[in-house]
Design an enzyme around this catalytic site. Structure first.
Site, PDB file in Angstrom:
ATOM      1  N   LYS A 183       0.882  -1.165   0.000  1.00 59.01           N
ATOM      2  CA  LYS A 183       0.000   0.000   0.000  1.00 59.01           C
ATOM      3  C   LYS A 183       0.919   1.214   0.000  1.00 59.01           C
ATOM      4  CE  LYS A 183      -2.523   3.528   1.532  1.00 59.01           C
ATOM      5  NZ  LYS A 183      -2.071   4.811   0.979  1.00 59.01           N
ATOM      6  N   SER A 213      -0.387   7.789  -1.642  1.00 53.28           N
ATOM      7  CA  SER A 213      -1.346   8.081  -2.702  1.00 53.28           C
ATOM      8  C   SER A 213      -0.806   9.006  -3.778  1.00 53.28           C
ATOM      9  CB  SER A 213      -2.614   8.682  -2.098  1.00 53.28           C
ATOM     10  OG  SER A 213      -2.311   9.878  -1.397  1.00 53.28           O
ATOM     11  N   GLU A 237       8.896   2.259  11.180  1.00 56.78           N
ATOM     12  CA  GLU A 237       9.916   3.309  11.099  1.00 56.78           C
ATOM     13  C   GLU A 237       9.160   4.611  10.947  1.00 56.78           C
ATOM     14  OE1 GLU A 237      11.706   6.185   9.816  1.00 56.78           O
ATOM     15  OE2 GLU A 237      12.276   5.122   7.978  1.00 56.78           O
ATOM     16  N   CYS A 292      13.607  10.914   6.795  1.00 53.08           N
ATOM     17  CA  CYS A 292      13.516  10.617   8.228  1.00 53.08           C
ATOM     18  C   CYS A 292      14.870  10.744   8.905  1.00 53.08           C
ATOM     19  CB  CYS A 292      12.963   9.201   8.438  1.00 53.08           C
ATOM     20  SG  CYS A 292      11.334   8.940   7.728  1.00 53.08           S
TER      21      CYS A 292
END
Length: 453
Positions: A153, A156, A227, A261
């Site tokens: 997934k 988007s 994460e 990140c």
């Protein structure tokens, strides 16, 4: 699903989202595929990973341009990302067999006691847009090598990347259903995690998204790896090579438009070198080329969207209103697209956004400390704990300080990065579990004890 080029704010394409029936059919395919895939010899799985690596390299420019169009990554950095994905596939093609080899233990004469590593089934991966290929491949390569099957997934705003990755595995020869992309909204994720056909989940993304997946998976007693971002310290001591630290620091803060990140976000500098280092950092930051991400000479492209850029600027404005000083950048650029310039803030008050929040864009926060103890205290004064970078000419000192930093990975005289050869992950609000290396492939296997009498 509509995709928009953040460099121009123009619509690129429209994709039809998968329906609930489509998802159900995909889960059935994953279940059927797993029954066969788990029995495929390791050597064959490894060969297919080598095939995937070759496809990545052969079509590197095509995939890089797709990333750049969908989320704005500078094209040279996008090409490097594709190369890294190929490396990840090749790493597990070479080492998966050793990572998953049976381990033997002492047992009475005439008996054998061992651990064997069995796959567990379909694994759902919820992945972000900022490294739209690498984040997926660092999950997929070890998981598929272990005999699991993958369900992606993706974010988007990068559906084209999601479908391209599925195509890569299919073209490489992986059987139907072994890796599938689901074009679905986030509100369907919980239903998939709850489904008995899915045995585990991994997520890279925001804290709220991670908590939601962990809560649902925990209720179903399913393993997860999370994460969840970071606010990484970049510590510069008084004996550091300031030129190297400033050059690397500017890169570490602004790679991928600062949307990483593990980017260096909080620069914690000893007071005796703070002025000199900050001047060098500003010079390095102002030398970066901001522009069209399709241009090979561009260092910093747009933010991923207008909304992301506006949120970042709100954080900067709130920090300045609280008393922070802008030494470079600090305002959206007057040009088409979601461009925010490399920015340096100093004189940062406690608890303002530049101090306490994750700034997911090209904004460096500089803090001054008086000694090693204060540097460690400031580095740990965050709810995050993903990575850290420590700069000192005394390697013993660097190793000592690294041992006291609350982070999943620390680098001395190097920027924080992920590498297939070493484990990657965080602590505290940065999540749990590890990706990559031997530890990463062991996250989604059944560590089965076998006693033979």
């Amino acid at each position: 699903m509509e995709t928009t080029n953040p460099a121009t704010n123009e619509r690129i394409d429209t994709y039809e989202a998968d329906s609930a029936d489509d998802v159900d059919a995909a889960l059935d395919r994953a279940t059927d595929a797993y029954a066969d895939w788990r029995e495929v010899p390791m050597r064959e799985r490894q060969e297919l990973l080598v095939n995937a690596a070759a496809i990545l390299r052969d079509r590197k420019r095509e995939f890089a341009e797709l990333m750049t169009r969908e989320m704005g990554k500078p094209i040279s950095q996008a090409e490097s990302e594709v190369e890294k994905c190929a490396w990840g596939c090749e790493h597990y093609a070479e080492y998966a067999e050793a990572y998953l080899a049976d381990e033997y233990y002492p047992s009475p004469p005439g008996t054998t006691a061992k651990t064997q590593y069995d796959p567990i089934g379909p694994v759902l991966a919820v992945m972000p847009w900022n490294y739209p290929f690498w984040q997926v491949f660092r999950f997929a390569a070890p998981s598929l090598a272990a005999g699991n099957v993958g369900l992606l997934k993706h974010a988007s705003n990068v559906p084209g990347c999601a479908l391209a990755i599925e195509e890569i595995f299919r073209e490489a020869g992986f059987p139907e259903g072994v890796f599938q992309s689901l074009l679905i909204p986030s509100d369907l994720v919980d239903d998939i995690v709850e489904d008995d056909r899915v045995r585990a989940a991994t997520l890279t993304g925001s804290g709220p998204a991670g908590r939601a997946v962990a809560s649902t998976a925990g209720d179903q007693l399913k393993p997860t790896v999370l994460e969840l971002g970071g606010s990484d310290p970049f510590i510069v001591f008084d004996d550091a090579d300031l030129d190297a630290a400033a050059e690397t620091g500017a890169l570490a803060r602004n790679l991928n438009g600062g949307q990483s990140c593990i980017a260096a976000k909080r620069f914690i500098v000893h007071e005796s070198v703070a002025e000199a280092f900050t001047e060098k950092l500003v010079d390095e930051v102002e030398a970066l080329t901001v522009g069209d991400p399709m241009d090979e000479d561009t260092d910093v492209g747009p933010q991923s969207s207008e909304g992301a850029m506006e949120h970042l600027h709100e954080q900067v404005e709130a920090s300045v209103e609280a008393g922070a000083t802008v030494l470079a950048g600090g305002e959206p650029m007057d040009r088409e697209g979601a461009y925010y310039p490399p920015t340096v803030l100093t004189d940062i008050p406690a608890n303002c956004p530049a101090d306490s929040e994750e700034l997911f864009g090209p904004v460096a926060s500089v803090f001054t400390v008086g000694d090693e103890a204060q540097a460690i205290e400031k580095a740990n004064d965050t709810r995050f704990g993903l990575g850290a970078s420590i700069w000192t000419e005394d390697r013993d000192r660097g190793e000592r300080v690294a041992g006291r930093i609350d982070a999943g990975c620390t680098f001395i005289n190097q920027l924080t990065k992920s590498d297939p050869r070493v484990p990657f992950g965080g602590v505290k609000d940065s999540g749990y579990g590890r990706e990559l290396s031997k530890e990463g492939i062991h996250e989604f296997v059944n560590r089965k004890t076998v006693w033979i009498e």
